[in-house]
Scaffold this motif. Structure first.
Motif, PDB file in Angstrom:
ATOM      1  N   VAL A 235     -21.198 -31.293 -37.916  1.00 54.78           N
ATOM      2  CA  VAL A 235     -21.206 -29.747 -38.182  1.00 54.78           C
ATOM      3  C   VAL A 235     -21.146 -29.068 -36.839  1.00 54.78           C
ATOM      4  N   PHE A 236     -20.590 -27.891 -37.355  1.00 51.78           N
ATOM      5  CA  PHE A 236     -20.332 -26.785 -36.266  1.00 51.78           C
ATOM      6  C   PHE A 236     -21.454 -25.647 -36.504  1.00 51.78           C
ATOM      7  N   GLU A 237     -22.159 -25.398 -35.511  1.00 50.58           N
ATOM      8  CA  GLU A 237     -23.036 -24.232 -35.811  1.00 50.58           C
ATOM      9  C   GLU A 237     -23.119 -23.173 -34.528  1.00 50.58           C
ATOM     10  N   ARG A 238     -23.816 -22.110 -34.706  1.00 53.31           N
ATOM     11  CA  ARG A 238     -23.717 -21.107 -33.727  1.00 53.31           C
ATOM     12  C   ARG A 238     -25.039 -21.392 -32.781  1.00 53.31           C
TER      13      ARG A 238
ATOM     14  N   TRP B 238     -12.805 -22.358 -38.749  1.00 58.02           N
ATOM     15  CA  TRP B 238     -13.659 -21.326 -39.135  1.00 58.02           C
ATOM     16  C   TRP B 238     -14.368 -20.698 -38.105  1.00 58.02           C
ATOM     17  N   GLN B 239     -13.983 -21.191 -36.708  1.00 56.79           N
ATOM     18  CA  GLN B 239     -14.930 -20.431 -35.689  1.00 56.79           C
ATOM     19  C   GLN B 239     -14.849 -19.215 -35.534  1.00 56.79           C
ATOM     20  N   GLU B 240     -13.479 -18.372 -35.687  1.00 58.17           N
ATOM     21  CA  GLU B 240     -13.433 -16.841 -35.639  1.00 58.17           C
ATOM     22  C   GLU B 240     -14.556 -16.316 -36.723  1.00 58.17           C
TER      23      GLU B 240
ATOM     24  N   PHE C  63     -15.085 -22.757 -29.265  1.00 59.06           N
ATOM     25  CA  PHE C  63     -15.274 -21.271 -28.750  1.00 59.06           C
ATOM     26  C   PHE C  63     -16.531 -21.205 -28.346  1.00 59.06           C
ATOM     27  N   GLU C  64     -16.551 -20.397 -27.393  1.00 58.42           N
ATOM     28  CA  GLU C  64     -17.899 -19.903 -26.862  1.00 58.42           C
ATOM     29  C   GLU C  64     -18.951 -19.592 -27.770  1.00 58.42           C
ATOM     30  N   GLY C  65     -20.203 -20.102 -27.847  1.00 55.51           N
ATOM     31  CA  GLY C  65     -20.986 -19.629 -28.822  1.00 55.51           C
ATOM     32  C   GLY C  65     -20.903 -20.569 -29.947  1.00 55.51           C
ATOM     33  N   ILE C  66     -20.210 -21.535 -29.908  1.00 55.43           N
ATOM     34  CA  ILE C  66     -20.439 -22.504 -31.199  1.00 55.43           C
ATOM     35  C   ILE C  66     -20.749 -23.847 -30.410  1.00 55.43           C
ATOM     36  N   THR C  67     -21.334 -24.459 -31.269  1.00 53.52           N
ATOM     37  CA  THR C  67     -21.965 -25.759 -30.723  1.00 53.52           C
ATOM     38  C   THR C  67     -21.622 -26.884 -31.839  1.00 53.52           C
ATOM     39  N   SER C  68     -21.489 -28.162 -31.656  1.00 50.73           N
ATOM     40  CA  SER C  68     -21.124 -29.168 -32.529  1.00 50.73           C
ATOM     41  C   SER C  68     -22.314 -30.426 -32.544  1.00 50.73           C
ATOM     42  N   ARG C  69     -22.238 -30.857 -33.493  1.00 51.49           N
ATOM     43  CA  ARG C  69     -23.424 -32.202 -33.509  1.00 51.49           C
ATOM     44  C   ARG C  69     -22.966 -33.094 -34.599  1.00 51.49           C
TER      45      ARG C  69
END
Length: 356
Positions: free
Chosen positions: A26-29, A55-57, A9-15
């Motif tokens: 790991v997903f972070e905002r 968990w993105q919502e 989703f827009e606003g979520i980044t992964s690394r």
């Protein structure tokens, strides 16, 4: 491999974070403070046959003064798929989280666990400091299947528990990346019938199905092995893979009651949960009682596991021993309260965090 961009989703980044145990996604905002302390950090842990994508919502809805992270457990999402030693219960997963925290320089956090992830965070709390625990539709502290109300095991080999209980066609459809709803055993059909209550719809269903399809079916991952048993229904828990981690001979988190430092607990679940229930449609003893699996030996020998009642008993004892417990049991909600009632879930979680 990172999750495809179409699932983020827009606003979520992964690394990918490489720890001493494995590489974890790991997903972070975007723009969250990476230096936030433990009382401002929330870590979300998914359940079986899913990933952090679910968990993105919630991540986007939580207040911006929090640092919010969601991780992929081993064998799910973009994390490594090293074999799971089920004889350690859920410790491989909780040890992975501890290694991730070490790598990120984190001491503790507010932990949120869904389904199997609820068991993972309970196991983590037995061995590490936790600011607070949130358990969403968690596996019973006594594991999945094969126990009486008091947690005592029905058989010495945990007959009917573990890897042998997985539907082979469902496993094959995971391997085939089946996104259809053509069969009851397709991941999409299982999501609709078991993960959520009747009537739930979402424009993100394709993302939830994509998350399920990240489940590794490599050796030592989902579902795990099984062994022959003289007890009904003819198989028992093996020693590796996801489903065996929750066999009662390997997993028992009732020791939470005896913790010296008891983090406050929020327990959120729904009355229409098909998976974690006192009459679970994933408990072979309950299916035997319904006549769906033939040869059931009767309630004296193979009673259905009273999963929710067991959790309540342990948390009642936790409260009696000085711990703070809040239970939210939502009418008509299935196995995924955070999907079905995201606003209410966020409000409850924020109040829990603020009170910790």
């Amino acid at each position: 491999m990172s999750a495809p961009d179409t699932t983020l989703f827009e606003g979520i980044t992964s690394r990918i974070v490489t720890t001493s145990r494995l590489a974890m996604q790991v997903f972070e905002r975007v723009d969250d403070d990476p230096a936030a302390g433990p009382r401002k950090t929330v870590v979300l842990v998914h359940g079986n046959v899913s990933s952090a994508l679910f968990w993105q919502e919630i991540m986007l809805a939580l207040p911006r003064d929090l640092r919010v992270m969601a991780l992929d457990l081993r064998g799910f999402g973009g994390s490594g798929s090293q074999p799971v030693d089920a004889t350690r219960g859920l410790r491989d997963y909780s040890d992975d989280i501890a290694a991730l925290f070490d790598e990120l320089g984190m001491v503790s956090a507010h932990l949120v666990g869904w389904s199997m992830g609820g068991g993972v965070v309970m196991q983590y709390a037995l061995e590490h400091p936790v600011v607070s625990l949130t358990l969403q539709a968690p596996v019973s502290p006594y594991g999945f299947g094969g126990t009486r109300r008091d947690g005592s095991r029905l058989t010495d080999d945990d007959a009917g528990c573990g890897g042998g209980g997985a539907n082979p066609d469902f496993v094959q459809r995971l391997q085939d990346d089946d996104t259809s709803a053509d069969a009851q055993t397709s991941p999409r059909s299982v999501f609709r019938s078991s993960y959520v209550s009747a009537g739930y719809t979402s424009p993100h269903e394709d993302v939830w199905v994509a998350s399920m399809l990240t489940t590794s079916t490599a050796a030592g991952n989902y579902p795990g092995d099984d062994v022959a048993s003289e007890n009904w229904p003819g198989f028992a828990a093996g020693e590796n893979g996801v489903l065996n981690t929750m066999a009662p001979q390997y997993f028992n988190a009732a020791g939470l009651v005896d913790l010296d430092e008891k983090p406050p607990v929020l327990w959120v679940h729904g009355t229409a949960d098909a998976i974690v229930s006192d009459a679970s449609f994933f408990d072979l003893n309950h299916l035997g009682a319904l006549g769906i699996i033939p040869g059931w030996p009767g309630a004296e020998v193979a009673p259905a596991q009273e999963m929710v009642s067991q959790t309540r008993d342990v948390l009642d004892a936790y409260a009696a021993a000085g711990g703070a417990v809040t239970e939210l049991n939502w009418e008509g909600v299935g196995h995924s309260p955070h999907l079905e009632r995201p606003k209410e879930f966020c409000a409850a979680l924020v109040a829990h965090i603020e009170g910790a």
